[in-house]
Design a protein around this motif. Sequence first.
Motif, PDB file in Angstrom:
ATOM      1  N   LEU A 263     -37.912  43.066  93.357  1.00 22.77           N
ATOM      2  CA  LEU A 263     -38.757  44.001  92.407  1.00 22.77           C
ATOM      3  C   LEU A 263     -37.631  44.566  91.632  1.00 22.77           C
ATOM      4  N   GLU A 264     -36.995  44.163  90.518  1.00 26.15           N
ATOM      5  CA  GLU A 264     -36.252  44.539  89.719  1.00 26.15           C
ATOM      6  C   GLU A 264     -36.762  44.872  88.225  1.00 26.15           C
ATOM      7  N   GLU A 265     -37.773  44.008  87.633  1.00 25.83           N
ATOM      8  CA  GLU A 265     -38.339  44.213  86.418  1.00 25.83           C
ATOM      9  C   GLU A 265     -39.709  44.119  86.595  1.00 25.83           C
ATOM     10  N   ALA A 266     -40.527  45.218  86.174  1.00 27.16           N
ATOM     11  CA  ALA A 266     -42.059  45.089  86.729  1.00 27.16           C
ATOM     12  C   ALA A 266     -42.718  45.983  85.629  1.00 27.16           C
ATOM     13  N   SER A 267     -43.881  45.967  85.295  1.00 25.87           N
ATOM     14  CA  SER A 267     -44.701  46.832  84.403  1.00 25.87           C
ATOM     15  C   SER A 267     -45.992  47.000  85.122  1.00 25.87           C
ATOM     16  N   VAL A 268     -46.644  48.169  84.759  1.00 22.66           N
ATOM     17  CA  VAL A 268     -47.917  48.366  85.535  1.00 22.66           C
ATOM     18  C   VAL A 268     -48.951  48.697  84.158  1.00 22.66           C
ATOM     19  N   LYS A 269     -50.110  48.579  84.687  1.00 27.28           N
ATOM     20  CA  LYS A 269     -51.085  49.162  83.642  1.00 27.28           C
ATOM     21  C   LYS A 269     -52.256  49.525  84.277  1.00 27.28           C
ATOM     22  N   ILE A 270     -52.853  50.741  84.208  1.00 25.46           N
ATOM     23  CA  ILE A 270     -53.997  51.336  85.161  1.00 25.46           C
ATOM     24  C   ILE A 270     -54.888  51.900  83.925  1.00 25.46           C
ATOM     25  N   ARG A 271     -56.087  51.595  84.147  1.00 22.33           N
ATOM     26  CA  ARG A 271     -57.098  52.292  83.509  1.00 22.33           C
ATOM     27  C   ARG A 271     -58.409  52.682  84.348  1.00 22.33           C
ATOM     28  N   SER A 272     -58.571  53.813  84.023  1.00 20.88           N
ATOM     29  CA  SER A 272     -59.752  54.746  84.944  1.00 20.88           C
ATOM     30  C   SER A 272     -60.483  55.527  84.239  1.00 20.88           C
ATOM     31  N   GLY A 273     -61.574  55.931  84.560  1.00 22.17           N
ATOM     32  CA  GLY A 273     -62.124  56.896  83.869  1.00 22.17           C
ATOM     33  C   GLY A 273     -63.152  56.162  82.935  1.00 22.17           C
ATOM     34  N   GLY A 274     -64.178  57.194  82.240  1.00 24.42           N
ATOM     35  CA  GLY A 274     -65.325  56.661  81.496  1.00 24.42           C
ATOM     36  C   GLY A 274     -64.791  56.101  80.130  1.00 24.42           C
ATOM     37  N   PRO A 275     -65.966  56.069  79.247  1.00 23.36           N
ATOM     38  CA  PRO A 275     -65.756  55.489  77.970  1.00 23.36           C
ATOM     39  C   PRO A 275     -65.235  56.629  77.155  1.00 23.36           C
ATOM     40  N   SER A 276     -64.454  56.037  76.000  1.00 16.16           N
ATOM     41  CA  SER A 276     -64.014  56.983  75.239  1.00 16.16           C
ATOM     42  C   SER A 276     -64.474  57.497  73.971  1.00 16.16           C
ATOM     43  N   ASP A 277     -65.669  57.084  73.589  1.00 12.92           N
ATOM     44  CA  ASP A 277     -66.302  57.243  72.610  1.00 12.92           C
ATOM     45  C   ASP A 277     -67.337  58.174  72.403  1.00 12.92           C
ATOM     46  N   GLY A 278     -67.086  59.337  73.537  1.00 10.94           N
ATOM     47  CA  GLY A 278     -68.196  60.575  73.690  1.00 10.94           C
ATOM     48  C   GLY A 278     -67.925  61.594  72.546  1.00 10.94           C
ATOM     49  N   ASP A 279     -66.729  61.570  72.011  1.00  9.35           N
ATOM     50  CA  ASP A 279     -66.315  62.463  70.866  1.00  9.35           C
ATOM     51  C   ASP A 279     -66.491  61.769  69.374  1.00  9.35           C
TER      52      ASP A 279
END
Lengths: 229, 229
Positions: free
Chosen positions: B170-186
């Motif tokens: 485990l030397e080179e790695a990348s992580v992506k996480i998305r959580s929560g609701g939609p972002s167009d409420g504003d």
Amino acid sequence: LSYGIDIVTGVSESLVETERTRHRRLREQGSLDREALIGILRAGFVCHLGVIIDGHPMVIPTVYGLSPDARTVYVHGSVASRSLGARPDTEICVTVTHVDGLVMARSVFEHGVNYRSAMLYGTPRLLAATGDKLLGLEHLSEHIAKGQWAYARQPNKKELAKTSLLALELEEASVKIRSGGPSDGDSPDAELPVWAGVIPLHTSWGAPEPADDLKPDIDVPPHLASFGR
Amino acid sequence: LSYGIDIVTGVSESLVETERTRHRRLREQGSLDREALIGILRAGFVCHLGVIIDGHPMVIPTVYGLSPDARTVYVHGSVASRSLGARPDTEICVTVTHVDGLVMARSVFEHGVNYRSAMLYGTPRLLAATGDKLLGLEHLSEHIAKGQWAYARQPNKKELAKTSLLALELEEASVKIRSGGPSDGDSPDAELPVWAGVIPLHTSWGAPEPADDLKPDIDVPPHLASFGR
């Protein structure tokens, strides 16, 4: 330890056979059924997209959708698109996998996974024309959540320009399915005092959860309410 | 349509940074947390293994296990192993993805997927020595079903010889996480009469199902019974 997911595949009879898929027909667990392939693709919406970028293999999780005529898979993704923009003849591999359970045998070697997997191969088109892209997005969106395309606000030109979409014709594909219990019940290991069977893995939708900032009096529309049931 | 799973990543501070991962840190949703990486790996057992075979990208679903010290990932698979046997310097990409839900926004463009994904890069070792292979298999087996290695019959020499196992540090790695609701409420879209929120996707173990040919009086052992709870 045959934890089941070797690459062992078959090709739909009506799909083009290639050297890559033909030799795999010899092995176990391949499925030649085009319906099985379509079933696997219809049952999911996240694929793993394989591309070669600067000589390195990359496996990118992304969403996909199958066209209603089941001839084209649309794959969303910017990295692969950038790569394809530079080299339009870039090959990809799109793999869709559903994991159904763990197969516990008397011997560790016979352990496995129940699963359904499809691998698609080919050189995709990077959609550029507005009409093509819009139709591809509609197919992708409707694949994931039928009814949502007509319900939500559709993409405008600016949003379309920011969206990268690949179209891959379903021409070369392979399918592998494993189901059922362990296979060492008729071996000498069956005499061991070891439990054997399947631990099923279930995937299910929960009830839709409204956004914190959702305006009051907006109900879940029927086409989304059905997800949780 | 940002159905969420673009490649947008970060690198654990304690992992080696490379050109491949560094430039991705600029973008949103990357996680620099090594704990997040380990958490994603511990939460699953099926990965998608990317290799280049005869110049073609291939994405193969297979099982993996993380060593108890979280330094090595063991990947099961014969196709990649054959390729590696011929070319020991073959690079791979191992991607593990958990899909947590669909994010429904007011506009199609803002739709997305809640997910956790880890991508590991490197040149694996193809395990050959009996001791190495046995230890790797134990780590893989214990990762998937803790307690099963000591409970079931362990591999004999013949079975070991038939098993292909890769070890990737485990030397080179990348992580992506998305959580929560939609972002167009504003956004101006928030005025639309369109429901927005998340449809959660749950993955859960069912109760263990005994094999049809299981001898009577063999109960599910506690370490497997706990899967369904």
